[in-house]
Design a protein around this motif. Structure first.
Motif, PDB file in Angstrom:
ATOM      1  N   ARG A 180       0.805  -1.223   0.000  1.00 54.20           N
ATOM      2  CA  ARG A 180       0.000   0.000   0.000  1.00 54.20           C
ATOM      3  C   ARG A 180       0.838   1.272   0.000  1.00 54.20           C
ATOM      4  O   ARG A 180       0.512   2.227  -0.698  1.00 54.20           O
ATOM      5  CB  ARG A 180      -0.935  -0.005   1.215  1.00 54.20           C
ATOM      6  CG  ARG A 180      -1.824   1.198   1.254  1.00 54.20           C
ATOM      7  CD  ARG A 180      -2.826   1.143   2.361  1.00 54.20           C
ATOM      8  NE  ARG A 180      -3.634   2.358   2.294  1.00 54.20           N
ATOM      9  CZ  ARG A 180      -4.840   2.463   2.770  1.00 54.20           C
ATOM     10  NH1 ARG A 180      -5.400   1.445   3.363  1.00 54.20           N
ATOM     11  NH2 ARG A 180      -5.497   3.592   2.662  1.00 54.20           N
TER      12      ARG A 180
ATOM     13  N   LEU B 199      -9.140   5.818  -4.561  1.00 53.30           N
ATOM     14  CA  LEU B 199      -7.932   5.125  -4.124  1.00 53.30           C
ATOM     15  C   LEU B 199      -8.243   3.770  -3.497  1.00 53.30           C
ATOM     16  O   LEU B 199      -7.506   2.805  -3.697  1.00 53.30           O
ATOM     17  CB  LEU B 199      -7.134   5.998  -3.148  1.00 53.30           C
ATOM     18  CG  LEU B 199      -6.520   7.262  -3.752  1.00 53.30           C
ATOM     19  CD1 LEU B 199      -5.849   8.100  -2.675  1.00 53.30           C
ATOM     20  CD2 LEU B 199      -5.554   6.931  -4.871  1.00 53.30           C
ATOM     21  N   ARG B 200      -9.344   3.679  -2.745  1.00 56.18           N
ATOM     22  CA  ARG B 200      -9.731   2.390  -2.163  1.00 56.18           C
ATOM     23  C   ARG B 200     -10.094   1.394  -3.262  1.00 56.18           C
ATOM     24  O   ARG B 200      -9.782   0.208  -3.151  1.00 56.18           O
ATOM     25  CB  ARG B 200     -10.898   2.555  -1.193  1.00 56.18           C
ATOM     26  CG  ARG B 200     -10.577   3.311   0.076  1.00 56.18           C
ATOM     27  CD  ARG B 200      -9.695   2.587   1.032  1.00 56.18           C
ATOM     28  NE  ARG B 200     -10.271   1.317   1.457  1.00 56.18           N
ATOM     29  CZ  ARG B 200      -9.668   0.434   2.223  1.00 56.18           C
ATOM     30  NH1 ARG B 200      -8.457   0.685   2.686  1.00 56.18           N
ATOM     31  NH2 ARG B 200     -10.245  -0.694   2.559  1.00 56.18           N
TER      32      ARG B 200
ATOM     33  N   TYR C 218      -2.246   4.998  -1.601  1.00 58.77           N
ATOM     34  CA  TYR C 218      -3.700   4.787  -1.567  1.00 58.77           C
ATOM     35  C   TYR C 218      -4.286   5.449  -0.328  1.00 58.77           C
ATOM     36  O   TYR C 218      -5.124   4.896   0.362  1.00 58.77           O
ATOM     37  CB  TYR C 218      -4.008   3.284  -1.607  1.00 58.77           C
ATOM     38  CG  TYR C 218      -3.393   2.636  -2.820  1.00 58.77           C
ATOM     39  CD1 TYR C 218      -4.031   2.701  -4.053  1.00 58.77           C
ATOM     40  CD2 TYR C 218      -2.147   2.026  -2.747  1.00 58.77           C
ATOM     41  CE1 TYR C 218      -3.447   2.154  -5.188  1.00 58.77           C
ATOM     42  CE2 TYR C 218      -1.560   1.467  -3.872  1.00 58.77           C
ATOM     43  CZ  TYR C 218      -2.211   1.538  -5.078  1.00 58.77           C
ATOM     44  OH  TYR C 218      -1.636   0.995  -6.198  1.00 58.77           O
TER      45      TYR C 218
ATOM     46  N   GLU D 270      -8.789   1.373  -6.320  1.00 62.84           N
ATOM     47  CA  GLU D 270      -7.508   0.971  -6.910  1.00 62.84           C
ATOM     48  C   GLU D 270      -6.795  -0.037  -6.011  1.00 62.84           C
ATOM     49  O   GLU D 270      -6.243  -1.028  -6.498  1.00 62.84           O
ATOM     50  CB  GLU D 270      -6.613   2.192  -7.119  1.00 62.84           C
ATOM     51  CG  GLU D 270      -7.077   3.125  -8.211  1.00 62.84           C
ATOM     52  CD  GLU D 270      -6.206   4.367  -8.319  1.00 62.84           C
ATOM     53  OE1 GLU D 270      -5.011   4.313  -7.922  1.00 62.84           O
ATOM     54  OE2 GLU D 270      -6.712   5.401  -8.780  1.00 62.84           O
ATOM     55  N   LEU D 271      -6.802   0.215  -4.712  1.00 61.08           N
ATOM     56  CA  LEU D 271      -6.169  -0.694  -3.759  1.00 61.08           C
ATOM     57  C   LEU D 271      -6.837  -2.072  -3.813  1.00 61.08           C
ATOM     58  O   LEU D 271      -6.156  -3.101  -3.807  1.00 61.08           O
ATOM     59  CB  LEU D 271      -6.258  -0.117  -2.347  1.00 61.08           C
ATOM     60  CG  LEU D 271      -5.646  -0.934  -1.217  1.00 61.08           C
ATOM     61  CD1 LEU D 271      -4.141  -1.100  -1.421  1.00 61.08           C
ATOM     62  CD2 LEU D 271      -5.935  -0.274   0.123  1.00 61.08           C
TER      63      LEU D 271
END
Length: 158
Positions: free
Chosen positions: A54, A90-91, A58, A93-94
């Motif tokens: 991470r 971003l979450r 993110y 993508e993570l």
């Protein structure tokens, strides 16, 4: 665990926020309650797998704590985002990263019995300490709705 310096901020979920840049930021406080004895394995998984996957790509890690008094068997981590739209993007993508979903999550999921999320805004400007190696304490205050500003004035005035 994250290497380098960390810092403490005072946050609440009402009133006018102030951040490092003077712009509204969104803070997400994630609290995981683990099975008894599970904290060392969560910390190890975070250090060896979670943080390398991470990083701060993110959301930016602002603080990471685990409890040894009060509610036991808890890990708390505080992330900052520009706003909820950035956080959601971003979450997502993570969640698409194999290292996250296939390596990290399977390590910690069996250890977690409860997860809580809080979204907050800063009420006081903060700066990172000049030196490392300090002891940090996480405090959580509950105030009546609409009284966070008055609480902060009294808190800062002490």
């Amino acid at each position: 665990m994250r290497s380098g310096k960390t810092h403490c901020i005072i946050i609440a979920n009402d009133g006018q926020p102030i951040t490092k840049t003077g712009e509204t930021m969104l803070y997400e406080l994630r609290t995981y309650t683990a099975k008894a004895g599970g904290i060392p394995a969560i910390l190890k998984a975070n250090e060896e797998v979670g943080r390398p996957v991470r990083g701060d790509n993110y959301g930016k890690l602002e603080g990471y704590w685990f409890t040894d008094i009060g509610p036991l068997n808890q890990v708390m981590h505080l992330w900052s985002y520009e706003d909820m739209a950035e956080r959601n993007a971003l979450r997502a993508e993570l969640g698409a990263l194999a290292g996250w979903t296939q390596e990290y999550i399977p390590l910690i999921r069996p250890l977690i019995v409860k997860q809580e999320l809080r979204f907050m805004e800063a009420h006081r400007e903060f700066t990172a300490p000049a030196e490392g190696g300090n002891f940090y304490e996480f405090r959580n205050y509950r105030v009546k709705p609409g009284t966070a500003g008055e609480f902060m004035e009294n808190f800062i005035g002490v």
